[in-house]
Scaffold this motif. Structure first.
Motif, PDB file in Angstrom:
ATOM      1  N   TYR A 258      23.407  38.194  14.981  1.00 30.90           N
ATOM      2  CA  TYR A 258      23.532  38.985  13.747  1.00 30.90           C
ATOM      3  C   TYR A 258      22.173  39.544  13.335  1.00 30.90           C
ATOM      4  CZ  TYR A 258      24.015  40.147   8.831  1.00 30.90           C
ATOM      5  OH  TYR A 258      23.982  40.802   7.636  1.00 30.90           O
ATOM      6  N   LEU A 259      21.168  38.680  13.290  1.00 26.94           N
ATOM      7  CA  LEU A 259      19.824  39.113  12.910  1.00 26.94           C
ATOM      8  C   LEU A 259      19.306  40.193  13.854  1.00 26.94           C
ATOM      9  CD1 LEU A 259      17.722  35.984  11.863  1.00 26.94           C
ATOM     10  CD2 LEU A 259      17.901  38.154  10.641  1.00 26.94           C
ATOM     11  N   SER A 260      19.477  39.966  15.149  1.00 24.20           N
ATOM     12  CA  SER A 260      18.977  40.914  16.148  1.00 24.20           C
ATOM     13  C   SER A 260      19.674  42.254  16.025  1.00 24.20           C
ATOM     14  CB  SER A 260      19.166  40.346  17.556  1.00 24.20           C
ATOM     15  OG  SER A 260      18.485  39.117  17.702  1.00 24.20           O
ATOM     16  N   GLY A 261      20.995  42.216  15.828  1.00 22.75           N
ATOM     17  CA  GLY A 261      21.739  43.460  15.666  1.00 22.75           C
ATOM     18  C   GLY A 261      21.318  44.215  14.429  1.00 22.75           C
ATOM     19  N   MET A 262      21.107  43.487  13.313  1.00 20.32           N
ATOM     20  CA  MET A 262      20.693  44.112  12.073  1.00 20.32           C
ATOM     21  C   MET A 262      19.334  44.783  12.222  1.00 20.32           C
ATOM     22  SD  MET A 262      19.820  42.324   8.420  1.00 20.32           S
ATOM     23  CE  MET A 262      18.165  41.889   8.975  1.00 20.32           C
TER      24      MET A 262
ATOM     25  N   VAL B  18       8.221  47.427  22.084  1.00 21.54           N
ATOM     26  CA  VAL B  18       8.236  45.987  21.859  1.00 21.54           C
ATOM     27  C   VAL B  18       9.662  45.470  22.026  1.00 21.54           C
ATOM     28  CG1 VAL B  18       7.648  44.127  20.266  1.00 21.54           C
ATOM     29  CG2 VAL B  18       6.369  46.281  20.180  1.00 21.54           C
ATOM     30  N   GLU B  19       9.835  44.506  22.911  1.00 21.81           N
ATOM     31  CA  GLU B  19      11.139  43.879  23.121  1.00 21.81           C
ATOM     32  C   GLU B  19      11.061  42.436  22.637  1.00 21.81           C
ATOM     33  OE1 GLU B  19      12.347  44.229  27.141  1.00 21.81           O
ATOM     34  OE2 GLU B  19      12.574  46.412  27.069  1.00 21.81           O
ATOM     35  N   VAL B  20      11.962  42.068  21.733  1.00 19.29           N
ATOM     36  CA  VAL B  20      11.933  40.741  21.122  1.00 19.29           C
ATOM     37  C   VAL B  20      13.278  40.049  21.298  1.00 19.29           C
ATOM     38  CG1 VAL B  20      11.596  39.444  18.989  1.00 19.29           C
ATOM     39  CG2 VAL B  20      10.266  41.518  19.396  1.00 19.29           C
ATOM     40  N   LYS B  21      13.232  38.803  21.706  1.00 16.15           N
ATOM     41  CA  LYS B  21      14.419  37.938  21.769  1.00 16.15           C
ATOM     42  C   LYS B  21      14.193  36.775  20.800  1.00 16.15           C
ATOM     43  CE  LYS B  21      17.205  39.055  25.483  1.00 16.15           C
ATOM     44  NZ  LYS B  21      18.649  38.867  25.672  1.00 16.15           N
ATOM     45  N   LEU B  22      15.055  36.655  19.790  1.00 13.82           N
ATOM     46  CA  LEU B  22      14.948  35.568  18.830  1.00 13.82           C
ATOM     47  C   LEU B  22      15.502  34.279  19.428  1.00 13.82           C
ATOM     48  CD1 LEU B  22      16.107  37.418  15.584  1.00 13.82           C
ATOM     49  CD2 LEU B  22      13.785  37.188  16.501  1.00 13.82           C
ATOM     50  N   LYS B  23      14.897  33.141  19.021  1.00 10.36           N
ATOM     51  CA  LYS B  23      15.283  31.861  19.602  1.00 10.36           C
ATOM     52  C   LYS B  23      15.434  30.798  18.513  1.00 10.36           C
ATOM     53  CE  LYS B  23      13.058  30.749  23.414  1.00 10.36           C
ATOM     54  NZ  LYS B  23      11.924  30.457  24.345  1.00 10.36           N
ATOM     55  N   LYS B  24      16.318  29.869  18.755  1.00  8.70           N
ATOM     56  CA  LYS B  24      16.455  28.664  17.923  1.00  8.70           C
ATOM     57  C   LYS B  24      16.710  27.510  18.865  1.00  8.70           C
ATOM     58  CE  LYS B  24      16.956  26.271  14.109  1.00  8.70           C
ATOM     59  NZ  LYS B  24      16.975  24.928  14.724  1.00  8.70           N
ATOM     60  N   GLY B  25      15.665  26.698  19.097  1.00  8.67           N
ATOM     61  CA  GLY B  25      15.779  25.639  20.097  1.00  8.67           C
ATOM     62  C   GLY B  25      15.994  26.245  21.465  1.00  8.67           C
ATOM     63  N   ASP B  26      17.045  25.827  22.133  1.00  6.81           N
ATOM     64  CA  ASP B  26      17.354  26.351  23.460  1.00  6.81           C
ATOM     65  C   ASP B  26      18.264  27.579  23.409  1.00  6.81           C
ATOM     66  OD1 ASP B  26      15.893  24.306  24.639  1.00  6.81           O
ATOM     67  OD2 ASP B  26      17.621  22.954  24.710  1.00  6.81           O
TER      68      ASP B  26
ATOM     69  N   ASP C 233      21.623  37.101  22.412  1.00  9.31           N
ATOM     70  CA  ASP C 233      22.111  37.959  23.484  1.00  9.31           C
ATOM     71  C   ASP C 233      21.575  39.383  23.337  1.00  9.31           C
ATOM     72  OD1 ASP C 233      23.743  35.934  24.583  1.00  9.31           O
ATOM     73  OD2 ASP C 233      25.298  36.357  23.087  1.00  9.31           O
ATOM     74  N   ILE C 234      21.086  39.707  22.147  1.00 11.13           N
ATOM     75  CA  ILE C 234      20.653  41.076  21.828  1.00 11.13           C
ATOM     76  C   ILE C 234      19.132  41.144  21.815  1.00 11.13           C
ATOM     77  CG2 ILE C 234      20.706  42.916  20.093  1.00 11.13           C
ATOM     78  CD1 ILE C 234      23.348  41.686  19.092  1.00 11.13           C
ATOM     79  N   THR C 235      18.588  42.111  22.491  1.00 10.59           N
ATOM     80  CA  THR C 235      17.143  42.344  22.486  1.00 10.59           C
ATOM     81  C   THR C 235      16.807  43.350  21.396  1.00 10.59           C
ATOM     82  OG1 THR C 235      16.966  41.927  24.859  1.00 10.59           O
ATOM     83  CG2 THR C 235      15.146  43.114  23.824  1.00 10.59           C
ATOM     84  N   ILE C 236      15.916  42.966  20.507  1.00 12.34           N
ATOM     85  CA  ILE C 236      15.421  43.899  19.491  1.00 12.34           C
ATOM     86  C   ILE C 236      14.433  44.830  20.174  1.00 12.34           C
ATOM     87  CG2 ILE C 236      14.224  44.137  17.284  1.00 12.34           C
ATOM     88  CD1 ILE C 236      15.051  41.203  16.718  1.00 12.34           C
ATOM     89  N   ASN C 237      14.725  46.098  20.154  1.00 10.14           N
ATOM     90  CA  ASN C 237      13.916  47.068  20.886  1.00 10.14           C
ATOM     91  C   ASN C 237      13.387  48.103  19.908  1.00 10.14           C
ATOM     92  OD1 ASN C 237      13.067  49.237  22.667  1.00 10.14           O
ATOM     93  ND2 ASN C 237      14.191  48.159  24.267  1.00 10.14           N
ATOM     94  N   GLU C 238      12.096  48.084  19.683  1.00 10.95           N
ATOM     95  CA  GLU C 238      11.505  49.016  18.731  1.00 10.95           C
ATOM     96  C   GLU C 238      10.092  49.365  19.181  1.00 10.95           C
ATOM     97  OE1 GLU C 238      11.231  49.566  13.891  1.00 10.95           O
ATOM     98  OE2 GLU C 238      11.742  47.635  14.750  1.00 10.95           O
TER      99      GLU C 238
END
Length: 358
Positions: free
Chosen positions: A202-206, A332-340, A344-349
């Motif tokens: 959700y966060l990544s999509g937003m 910049v490509e960002v993948k958010l993480k929480k533990g392991d 699925d969505i790459t933030i691309n900006e």
């Protein structure tokens, strides 16, 4: 401008009396433009009453620290939520908007007067209504009347075809400020998105859906990550004694690849701080706790280029202290993480950066 906004959306009512009146004046059919439709859509109140990322199982102190960060003009996370909601409403009201204007771009930011109400709402989990400012772009000035531009941005000459506004939160050719019943939004979080994968997606999509200012057929952009002045990343003088890395990359792009690890480390630290990701990690650690970041070069831009090229000047500006330094424009490509768990969505900006040698 206030007068203009106060009459938008009003219909002209025609009444008939007992006495028949014959008019010799031909009727005028006004064709509603995309610009008119955008302004009309922004008059509708938006309601957010959904699951979001505030975990009320956190301590009261952490929730207060997180909500107090909204005082900071850099609290881009909430502003990106607002931008995303406004964009979705525009697309709903104007389904062909992005087809007709593929480079349409928009940013929205909570008005300063609304900060305290939102802070209190988050801390007490109550509902609040606030105003937001909107800046949007319709591919240069072709569809925005000069009178509207001048009313929106009185310090610029609307005939220059280079009108640009950027105040660190909302930017665009045309700006509609939130006041009274204009640009209203209600906010109350229903509950915390407890599933890590769902929340990260959700966060990544937003964040991905937030639209940067795009100009000249998508060739140049101004990005929502960028601050009021050009952001800096710091490199050690010992590693770069010549202190001219951007000029070197301008001549040879391979130099960027050779120095990527230095740039990436500095950007990682800057990204967390400048985008208030640190507030999420420190104050709301149940939201996310890390991220993977990768970068690639889009182009190196020299100050001399900006001054010599009206298109570059339009996008980045050339006022001292704004974007008047040699810059690296990077993807910049960002993948958010929480533990392991990883999104699925790459933030691309994309992001424009200067380099400071320390």
């Amino acid at each position: 401008m206030k007068k203009l906004l106060s009459i938008l959306g009003l219909a002209v009512l025609t009444t008939s009396s007992v006495t028949t009146v014959v008019s010799c004046t031909p009727s005028v059919n006004h064709t509603e433009t995309i610009h008119d439709k955008i302004k009309k859509s922004l008059q509708k109140p938006i309601n957010f009453d959904d699951n979001w990322i505030i975990d009320y199982s956190e301590s009261k102190e952490k929730i207060e620290d997180f909500s107090n960060s909204i005082i900071n003009g850099r609290w881009t996370l909430f502003n990106k939520l607002v931008t995303d909601l406004v964009t979705k409403q525009l697309i709903k009201d104007i389904p062909n908007l992005l087809r007709m204007y593929p480079y349409f771009s928009l940013s929205a930011a909570v008005t300063i007067k609304s900060f305290s109400g939102i802070r209190l709402s988050i801390q007490e989990q109550t509902k609040t209504t606030f105003n937001y400012d909107v800046g949007y772009n319709l591919e240069q000035l072709q569809d925005i009347p000069a009178s509207d531009l001048q009313a929106s941005n009185p310090i610029w000459d609307p005939t220059s075809d280079m009108l640009s506004l950027y105040d660190g939160s909302s930017f665009g050719q045309f700006v509609i400020e939130g006041m009274d019943n204009q640009n209203e939004m209600s906010f109350k979080e229903k509950s915390f998105i407890s599933d890590d994968k769902t929340r990260l997606n959700y966060l990544s999509g937003m964040l991905n859906n937030s639209r940067s200012i795009v100009a000249y057929d998508g060739e140049y952009k101004k990005f929502l990550m960028m601050g009021y002045t050009i952001p800096y990343i710091e490199l050690e003088k010992a590693d770069f004694p010549e202190q001219d890395l951007i000029k070197q990359i301008y001549v040879d792009k391979e130099i960027f690849i050779k120095n990527k690890k230095f740039l990436l480390k500095s950007l990682y630290d800057s990204f967390i701080e400048e985008n208030n990701v640190e507030d999420l990690i420190k104050c709301m650690p149940s939201v996310l706790d890390d991220m993977d970041i990768d970068i690639s070069l889009v182009r190196a831009v020299l100050t001399s280029e900006i001054k010599a090229d009206k298109k570059l000047e339009y996008v980045y500006g050339s006022k001292p202290g704004y974007y008047d330094k040699d810059m690296l424009v990077i993807n910049v490509e960002v993948k958010l993480k929480k533990g392991d768990v990883v999104s699925d969505i790459t933030i691309n900006e994309q992001l424009a950066l200067a380099i400071s040698y320390v």
